[in-house]
Design a protein around this motif. Structure first.
Motif: not given
Lengths: 374, 336
Positions: B133-158
C-alpha cells in the motif's frame, strides 16, 4: 570426601501436571559434580532452551529441582542450616550475563566491592578493606585508581564485567559459575574477560563452570565440555575431542554451523527444518530429543532415550549410533572428565603466559574512560 | 562544519557497475556536550551483486552508516555532509517523500531485532499488504496472495505463515519474514544490520543461507553489518573495517583475513578465537575505544596502536589503495 557441589539425577519441569500443555521439561535426569580438590574448568554449551541456565540456577540454589537433589559438601542445598548456608554463599559465586543490570546506578563502584567485604567480615579496618579491593581488582587486570569512586555508567561493559570477576574473587570462592559472561561484551574485550577468569582458576585454584552458547570460546577456556540439547545431555568429555571430532549428530551440526574466521574453511548448516511430527511414531516422552532433526534417526531413537555410551576414555555420547560402546550410568558421567583423573592443578599452558603479557600491556595502555566510550 | 579530510578515490575496480557509492559521509549527533562524530568521512562503493561487510566495535559508527544510507537518522542525529549515490541518484538531496519511495523499492533494511520490527497485532500477510500500500501497489489484485506465498517460500517458510501472527513464529522464522519483506519489491541494495545476533548458531546459518540465496536470485547487493568476524569471513566478498567513525581498511575477504595491513585490522584478526588450536593466544585489544565527542587528533587509532609513530597523533592518514583492491588508512604504508 563428598564433592563440593553435586547434582544428583536432577529434573526440572516448568508448568503444570502431565496433561498441561505448557509443561516444559527444562532439564531431565542430569547428574554432575565438581570436586573440591581439583580446580577444573568445565563448559556447559547449548542453544536457547537447552536447559543450561536452569542447571546453573539449580546449582546456585536459585531454583529447586522438581526431582533429584543438589548437594553441597554432601548436604542437600535446600536444607542447608545457617552456617552451612553462609559458607555456601561464600564458596560458590556467580557472574551473570548482563554487566549493565547488576549494578545499582546510584552507588559508586566501590559499593559493589564493599558489600561482600562487610557481609562476610573480610576486613576489620578501612585500610584492610581498601587493600582487599585493590588486590582483587589488580588480579583481573584493572587499575584500581581508574575505577574506584566512579559510577557504573562511566565504565564500559568489559570493565564492569571484570569488576564482577574481582568481586567474586574477594570471597576466595571454590567455584565460580559464569553464565554467558561475555555474550553482551564487545568481541575485542571477550578474550580479556575470559582471560581473567582463567587466571583465577590457575592462580587461585578456583573451579569454573562456563555456561555459553558459543562453542568457540568454550573450546578456548575449558578442559571438559557438556553439550546439552533440549534438557538432555547429548555429549560430554574432553573439549579437544568433542569439538574437533564431534560424535553426536547434534554436536556435529553445532560445530559445522559455526562461521569460522577463515574464508577458505567450509560453513555447513542444516537446511531442512525437521521431519514431519510422528513420522517415526513417537510414543510417550522417552525418546531422543534430537530425533526429529537427526539425519540418522532410527526406530529405536523414539522408543527409549539413548543412554550414555562410553565411546572413549574421556568422553560419552548419548546416541544409538554408538551403541556398540559400553553404557555409562548418568551419575558416573563426571568420572570421564580429565579434571577428575588428574592430580593437582591443570597443566600450565601457553595461554596463560600470553595472558600475563597481555594483562601487563592493558595495565600500561588503558587510559581513563569516558562515559561516551560505548 | 564538515572537517576537510579529503577521502581518496573510490576503492573499486572501475569496470563493474557501481550500485551504491558513498562519498565522504559525515553523520553527527548533536548533544548537549557537543557533536558526537559517529561517522566521520566515510567513502566506499558497492558493485552490483556484491556482498560487502562492515565490521567494528560497538560505537564505531557501523549502524549509523546503515541508517544514514536509508536516511533514517533521527534528530539529534544529522547527515552533515557527503553523498550517497544509489543507482546514480544522490539520496542525501532527495525530499522525504522521494526517499520514502526509494526505501524497500530500491534499498531495504533487515534490522537487528526481528522480534521488534514486526507488528505484533497484525498477521504476517497484513504486514506485506501495508508495505505494498505504501508503494501504491494495488493490494486487491488477485495475484497478491500468490505473490506473498511466493516470497515466503523463497525464504524457506510455508505459505501458511501468511495467516500467522508474529508471536506464533520462532526468532529464526521472524527474521526470515523480515527478509521476505525486505525483498518484496526487489530492491537493488539490501542492508542487513546484525541480522542474526539474537539467534542461535544453527538458526544463524539458516538465516544467512536464506539471505544469500535470495540475494543471488535478485542480483541485489548486500551490506552486512556486524562484529562477528566469522560470519563476515563466510558471507561477504569484501570487508570494510570501521574504527571510531572512520573506515580504516577495505580489502577482499581473503586479503583481510590472510594479510591485514592496518594495525587495528591485524589485532582484530589476531584476537579471533579459532577451533584450530587451544594454544592460540587469548588476546584482546588493549585500551578502549576513543570518545567520538572528542576524537583524538590525527589517526583515531594512535592511542592504542602498537606501531604508533610521531606524526600519527597530528596527521590524519588517508584511505589509499596500497595494493590492488586493498585500501588502508595508515601512515605505515605511505611512501616517504
Amino acid at each position: 570426601m563428598p564433592a563440593l557441589i553435586e547434582a544428583k539425577n536432577v529434573t526440572k519441569i516448568f508448568g503444570g501436571g502431565l496433561l498441561d500443555k505448557s509443561r516444559t521439561v527444562a532439564l531431565k535426569d542430569f547428574s554432575f559434580q565438581i570436586d573440591s580438590d581439583n580446580p577444573s574448568v568445565t563448559s556447559i554449551v547449548g542453544e536457547s532452551g537447552s536447559g543450561k541456565t536452569t542447571l546453573a540456577r539449580m546449582l546456585l540454589g536459585l531454583a529447586a529441582p522438581t526431582e533429584g537433589e543438589v548437594l553441597y559438601n554432601g548436604k542437600n542445598l535446600e536444607k542447608l542450616g545457617g552456617s552451612d548456608r553462609r559458607q555456601f554463599l561464600r564458596d560458590v559465586q556467580v557472574i551473570f550475563q548482563d554487566p549493565f543490570e547488576v549494578y545499582n546506578p546510584f552507588y559508586r563502584i566501590d559499593h559493589v566491592l564493599e558489600t561482600p567485604i562487610k557481609n562476610f567480615k573480610l576486613a576489620d579496618t578501612e585500610k584492610g578493606r581498601r587493600d582487599l579491593m585493590i588486590e582483587s581488582l589488580e588480579a583481573v587486570g584493572i587499575r584500581p585508581e581508574e575505577i574506584l569512586g566512579r559510577f557504573p555508567h562511566e565504565l564500559s561493559g568489559g570493565q564492569r564485567q571484570r569488576i564482577m570477576v574481582a568481586r567474586a574473587l574477594l570471597l576466595r570462592p571454590k567455584l565460580i559459575i559464569a553464565d554467558e559472561p561475555v555474550s553482551m561484551v564487545d568481541a575485542s574485550l571477550r578474550a580479556t574477560i575470559l582471560g581473567s577468569l582463567l587466571r583465577l582458576n590457575r592462580e587461585f585454584g578456583i573451579s569454573l563452570i562456563y555456561i555459553t552458547h558459543d562453542l568457540t570460546t568454550a573450546f578456548q577456556v575449558s578442559e571438559d565440555i557438556m553439550v546439552l540439547y533440549r534438557g538432555s545431555l547429548a555429549e560430554a568429555g574432553d573439549v579437544d575431542q568433542v569439538v574437533r571430532h564431534p560424535e553426536h549428530p547434534y554436536t556435529r551440526l553445532l560445530v559445522g554451523s559455526i562461521p569460522l574466521p577463515d574464508p577458505d574453511l567450509p560453513w555447513e548448516g542444516e537446511r531442512a527444518i525437521g521431519r514431519p511430527a510422528g513420522e517415526l511414531g513417537v510414543q510417550g516422552d522417552e525418546y531422543c530429543q534430537f530425533h526429529d532433526r537427526c539425519p540418522y534417526a532410527m526406530p529405536m531413537c523414539v522408543q527409549t532415550h539413548p543412554p550414555l555410551f562410553h565411546t572413549h576414555p574421556n568422553r560419552v555420547t548419548s546416541c544409538y549410533l554408538y551403541r556398540e560402546s559400553p553404557e555409562l550410568p548418568m551419575p558416573q558421567m563426571t568420572s570421564i572428565f580429565k579434571s577428575s583423573n588428574r592430580e593437582g592443578p591443570p597443566e600450565e599452558t601457553e595461554q596463560l603466559d600470553a595472558l600475563d603479557a597481555e594483562l601487563e600491556v592493558s595495565q600500561e595502555n588503558s587510559s581513563t574512560p569516558t562515559s561516551a566510550d560505548d | 562544519m564538515v572537517e576537510e579530510t579529503l577521502s581518496a578515490e573510490e576503492p573499486t575496480a572501475a569496470e563493474l557497475k557501481e550500485t551504491l557509492k558513498v562519498e565522504d559521509l559525515h553523520v553527527y549527533f548533536h548533544t548537549a556536550a557537543g557533536a558526537v562524530k559517529a561517522v566521520n568521512g566515510v567513502s566506499f562503493s558497492l558493485k552490483s551483486g556484491e556482498r560487502f561487510g562492515l565490521v567494528g566495535e560497538s560505537g564505531s559508527g557501523k549502524s549509523t552508516i546503515a541508517l544514514s544510507l536509508l536516511r533514517l537518522i533521527k534528530p539529534p542525529g544529522k547527515i552533515e555532509g557527503g553523498h550517497v549515490f544509489l543507482n546514480g541518484t544522490d539520496l542525501v538531496t532527495l525530499t522525504e517523500e522521494q526517499m520514502r519511495r526509494k526505501r524497500l523499492d530500491e534499498i531495504a533494511l533487515v534490522a537487528q531485532g526481528a522480534m521488534n520490527s514486526l507488528n505484533p497485532v497484525r498477521r504476517i500477510r497484513d504486514q506485506f499488504i501495508l508495505a505494498y500500500k505504501d508503494h501504491d501497489i494495488d493490494v486487491k489484485r488477485s495475484g497478491l496472495e500468490e505473490r506473498i506465498g511466493d516470497l515466503l517460500t523463497r525464504v524457506g517458510l510455508n505459505r501458511e505463515v501468511a495467516n500467522m501472527f508474529p508471536h506464533e513464529l520462532s526468532g529464526g522464522m521472524k527474521q526470515r519474514v523480515c527478509i521476505a519483506l525486505a525483498i518484496s519489491l526487489s530492491p537493488s541494495v539490501i542492508i542487513a544490520d546484525e541480522p542474526t545476533s539474537a539467534l542461535d548458531v544453527v538458526v544463524q546459518w539458516q538465516v544467512m543461507d536464506t539471505l544469500r540465496s535470495v540475494q543471488e536470485d535478485l542480483g541485489a547487493s548486500v551490506i552486512l553489518i556486524g562484529h562477528d568476524m566469522g560470519l563476515m569471513a563466510q558471507f561477504v566478498d569484501r570487508l570494510g573495517v570501521m574504527y571510531a567513525g572512520k573506515l580504516v581498511e577495505i580489502a577482499t575477504v581473503r586479503d583481510m583475513f590472510g594479510d591485514p595491513l592496518h594495525p587495528y585490522g591485524q589485532m582484530l584478526i589476531a584476537s579471533l578465537p579459532s577451533l584450530e588450536s587451544r594454544k592460540a593466544r587469548l588476546e584482546g585489544i588493549p585500551g578502549i575505544t576513543p570518545s567520538l565527542l572528542n576524537p583524538p587528533s590525527g589517526c583515531p587509532f594512535h592511542t592504542r596502536c602498537p606501531k604508533v609513530m610521531d606524526h600519527c597523533s597530528s596527521v590524519t592518514p588517508i584511505l589509499q589503495e596500497v595494493r590492488p583492491d586493498h585500501w588502508v588508512a595508515c601512515h605505515l604504508y605511505e611512501e616517504a
